[in-house]
Every structure is written in C-alpha cells, then in structure tokens.
Design a protein around this motif. Structure first.
Motif, PDB file in Angstrom:
ATOM      1  N   ALA A 305     -28.456  70.982 -25.358  1.00 11.16           N
ATOM      2  CA  ALA A 305     -29.430  70.259 -24.539  1.00 11.16           C
ATOM      3  C   ALA A 305     -29.469  70.828 -23.131  1.00 11.16           C
ATOM      4  N   SER A 306     -30.664  70.792 -22.550  1.00  8.27           N
ATOM      5  CA  SER A 306     -30.841  71.310 -21.194  1.00  8.27           C
ATOM      6  C   SER A 306     -30.283  70.340 -20.160  1.00  8.27           C
ATOM      7  N   PRO A 307     -29.648  70.838 -19.097  1.00 10.13           N
ATOM      8  CA  PRO A 307     -29.133  69.956 -18.037  1.00 10.13           C
ATOM      9  C   PRO A 307     -30.250  69.296 -17.229  1.00 10.13           C
ATOM     10  N   GLU A 308     -31.488  69.695 -17.468  1.00 12.16           N
ATOM     11  CA  GLU A 308     -32.618  69.024 -16.814  1.00 12.16           C
ATOM     12  C   GLU A 308     -32.957  67.691 -17.484  1.00 12.16           C
ATOM     13  N   VAL A 317     -27.408  83.739 -27.751  1.00 12.22           N
ATOM     14  CA  VAL A 317     -27.091  84.664 -28.840  1.00 12.22           C
ATOM     15  C   VAL A 317     -25.598  84.662 -29.115  1.00 12.22           C
ATOM     16  N   THR A 318     -24.797  84.643 -28.048  1.00 11.05           N
ATOM     17  CA  THR A 318     -23.335  84.715 -28.207  1.00 11.05           C
ATOM     18  C   THR A 318     -22.702  83.359 -27.923  1.00 11.05           C
ATOM     19  N   TYR A 319     -21.501  83.216 -28.447  1.00  8.26           N
ATOM     20  CA  TYR A 319     -20.770  81.961 -28.250  1.00  8.26           C
ATOM     21  C   TYR A 319     -20.394  81.780 -26.781  1.00  8.26           C
ATOM     22  N   SER A 320     -20.087  82.867 -26.078  1.00  8.56           N
ATOM     23  CA  SER A 320     -19.726  82.760 -24.657  1.00  8.56           C
ATOM     24  C   SER A 320     -20.919  82.266 -23.846  1.00  8.56           C
ATOM     25  N   ALA A 326     -23.225  74.980 -22.368  1.00  8.62           N
ATOM     26  CA  ALA A 326     -22.645  73.680 -22.695  1.00  8.62           C
ATOM     27  C   ALA A 326     -21.897  73.086 -21.501  1.00  8.62           C
ATOM     28  N   ARG A 327     -21.152  73.946 -20.774  1.00 11.23           N
ATOM     29  CA  ARG A 327     -20.423  73.445 -19.599  1.00 11.23           C
ATOM     30  C   ARG A 327     -21.389  72.964 -18.530  1.00 11.23           C
ATOM     31  N   GLU A 328     -22.482  73.688 -18.362  1.00 10.09           N
ATOM     32  CA  GLU A 328     -23.470  73.283 -17.350  1.00 10.09           C
ATOM     33  C   GLU A 328     -24.084  71.936 -17.717  1.00 10.09           C
ATOM     34  N   GLN A 330     -22.592  69.599 -19.552  1.00 13.83           N
ATOM     35  CA  GLN A 330     -21.562  68.580 -19.386  1.00 13.83           C
ATOM     36  C   GLN A 330     -21.393  68.197 -17.923  1.00 13.83           C
ATOM     37  N   ARG A 331     -21.469  69.177 -17.019  1.00 17.18           N
ATOM     38  CA  ARG A 331     -21.363  68.869 -15.579  1.00 17.18           C
ATOM     39  C   ARG A 331     -22.532  67.993 -15.141  1.00 17.18           C
ATOM     40  N   ALA A 332     -23.720  68.328 -15.603  1.00 18.87           N
ATOM     41  CA  ALA A 332     -24.901  67.544 -15.249  1.00 18.87           C
ATOM     42  C   ALA A 332     -24.806  66.133 -15.819  1.00 18.87           C
ATOM     43  N   LEU A 333     -24.275  66.029 -17.042  1.00 16.00           N
ATOM     44  CA  LEU A 333     -24.133  64.712 -17.670  1.00 16.00           C
ATOM     45  C   LEU A 333     -23.118  63.863 -16.928  1.00 16.00           C
ATOM     46  N   THR A 334     -22.003  64.472 -16.524  1.00 19.28           N
ATOM     47  CA  THR A 334     -20.975  63.744 -15.773  1.00 19.28           C
ATOM     48  C   THR A 334     -21.524  63.250 -14.442  1.00 19.28           C
ATOM     49  N   ALA A 335     -22.259  64.120 -13.754  1.00 14.88           N
ATOM     50  CA  ALA A 335     -22.856  63.746 -12.466  1.00 14.88           C
ATOM     51  C   ALA A 335     -23.874  62.623 -12.639  1.00 14.88           C
TER      52      ALA A 335
END
Length: 341
Positions: A305-308, A317-320, A326-328, A330-335
């Motif tokens: 999901a988009s942080p917007e 394309v890659t897992y990294s 995903a981290r971005e 999660q940060r947006a969701l926490t905020a």
C-alpha cells in the motif's frame, strides 16, 4: 292541482337526473380521469388483504379523490403479489385492475459493492426482491441446483457478475441464477477464452485470480498491474502470498493480517500452498476479470500500500525494493495513528 302536479313531477325528474348525473360522473371519473398527482410504488406480498392494499395506496400515493379509489376496490376480491407502479396518468379503475390481474412493473436488481460472503450476496438480493435471504443462501448451497448451471457450491461466486439486471420483484432465485448464467456465457467469448489460455489459466481459474485482485483493491485502474504481479508469481512457480486469501480463511473478521495468521491450515492459505486457491474468495467484478485477461506487462513481483493512503500501491521488482516501500508505509501508518491519539 295540475300546476302543483307538474311542479312536483319536474322536481322529481330533476332529482332523478341529478342522481343519475352524479353516478354517471362517478362512473366516468373512476374509469377515465387520472386520480393521482404523482407516481408511486406499490409492493404487495402474498396473502395481502385488499383493504391493506387500499390503505397502502392512499398512504403512499398523492390521491386526488380517495373516495374513487375506495369505490373501485369494492369490486376487487383479491390482489396478486408484486411490484406495481402507479403513475399520474392512471384512473382509479386501472390501478384496481392492475393489482388484481398482476400487471407488474419490473425492478432493477443491482449487484455491486463488496460481495465476499454468501450472506453479503443474499442480503443484497433480498433487499431488492421478495426473496428471503435464507432462501437465497439455500439456493447458493443447493448442489443439485447449482450443478444444473455447471457450478458447485464451492465456486458459486464465479457464476455471479456484478451488474444491473431487470427482474420481477416476485421472481424465484432460479430467475436470478438464469440472469447470472446468461451474463457468464456472454462474457466467455472465444476471444476471452484465448486470452485466458495465453495467461496459462483455465476458464474456471480466471475468476479465482480476479477475486484476489478485487480483494486487493477497489481502484480499477490499478487492477491490471496487480493482476500482472500475481501472474508473474504464478509463472515463476512462486507462492501467491495474497493477504485477501488469509482474510477469507478467517471469514473476513480480521482487522489486520498478522504473521500468526499466515499459519492457518487451509487450502485457501496462499502463504502455505502453491498455485491458486480452490475457488473464488469474492464475487469478482468485470473490471477484475478484464484485468486478469489483460494484465499489465511488467517485471514486478511485489507491491504494498502507498504511504499516501489514497488506495494505490507501490510496486517493486526486488525484495529489497519492496522492503523499502514497506518500511515507508509502516512509518506513515505509525505517524498517522499517533496523530489520531
């Protein structure tokens, strides 16, 4: 004496003519003159008394002369169940004949929105027709009935096509299923069958994947991209790892899919099992079906999901790359949650 007799005879004749004229006017009015200022809807259930229909008509319609309605219905001994439209051009006698003879007006059966449980489907249908939701569910679980349409209770969601259908309010569930089978057959043209084969899918597998795509998003422009991700995973021999299938395993009662939920023992758990689940988890929409048949060509394997928080997703394309996205998120969701406290 003769003069008095003549006057009495004239008055009697005038009275007769007056009474006759009054009844003649009533007869003409009841049959020829529109008696309603606006249109209204009548819904009559089985075994409804005539008096109740009259009361409903007087209550729901803007009647010019209520006495006219009561007069014509005195000669009506029964009414047929159904949905009827009373228009502003109707005289009273037409309405009485209409409900006595069963001259129904069709209704629009709208199948739309989120249909992910049989109860959702049954509720949607029963709110728009005379069918009871229990009768709808019985039909959806009737193996012999569904077999006559070429389906099983497990994959009945694939038979349904969200759209607007014209039906009689009193129609049985078989009439609804007839409409769905006609829509299903119309969709599966030779061209669409070729498109399914080009994706490595059968006619029965397309609705399964489409239901997962529908479970991931309501944003139709993004459906072909999401379909492309899952097709890429299938073609690479990867597990689908689709969260909507986990939600299905828990009857859509989860607020969030957590790591512990991924261990559920079910053929629908796409985190444990390879390939598609055995049946659709949603009623797939036409847009989702079209997305599976016409997916975006890309190399994406992951999305989140988009942080917007605008209903869109970010693809990787890659897992990294996916972990960064995903981290971005999660940060947006926490905020966002902190801001609500």
């Amino acid at each position: 004496m003769k003069k008095a007799f003549k006057i009495s005879a004239a008055l009697f004749l005038a009275a007769i003519l007056g009474v006759g004229g009054y009844f003649a006017w009533q007869y003409y009015y009841d049959r020829k003159v529109p008696n309603f200022r606006s249109s209204s809807e009548l819904f009559i259930r089985p075994d409804t008394p005539v008096d109740s229909v009259v009361a409903q008509l007087l209550r729901s319609s803007d009647v010019v002369r209520p006495a006219s309605v009561r007069r014509v219905f005195r000669k009506v001994d029964s009414v047929k169940p159904g949905h009827y439209t009373v228009s502003a051009k109707d005289p009273s006698i037409y309405v009485a004949r209409m409900v006595h003879a069963g001259w129904q007006t069709p209704v629009k059966l709208v199948l739309s929105g989120t249909l992910r449980r049989q109860q959702d489907l049954a509720s949607k249908i029963s709110r728009q027709m005379m069918l009871d939701s229990i009768d709808v569910i019985r039909a959806l679980r009737d193996s012999a009935l569904l077999a006559s349409y070429g389906f099983r209770t497990e994959d009945v969601f694939a038979l349904f096509f969200p759209d607007t259908y014209e039906v009689w309010w009193t129609d049985p569930m078989t009439a609804v299923l007839d409409k769905q089978k006609a829509a299903y057959d119309a969709f599966w043209t030779e061209d669409n069958l070729r498109k399914a084969a080009a994706q490595g899918l059968t006619q029965r597998e397309v609705p399964i994947l489409a239901s997962i795509v529908k479970g991931e998003t309501n944003y139709e422009p993004e459906m072909p991209s999401i379909a492309g991700v899952y097709l890429n995973r299938l073609h690479k021999g990867m597990k689908l790892q689709a969260d909507p299938t986990i939600a299905y395993c828990f009857d859509y009662e989860l607020d969030r899919v957590l790591k512990k939920h991924l261990e559920v023992d079910s053929p629908f758990n796409t985190y444990k099992n390879f390939g598609l689940p055995p049946a659709p988890i949603y009623v797939p929409t036409r847009a989702a079906l079209e997305a599976v048949l016409n997916p975006d060509r890309h190399g994406y394997i992951f999305f989140c999901a988009s942080p917007e928080f605008n209903g869109t997703h970010r693809f990787a394309v890659t897992y990294s790359e996916h972990l960064t996205n995903a981290r971005e998120f999660q940060r947006a969701l926490t905020a966002r949650r902190a801001a609500k406290k």
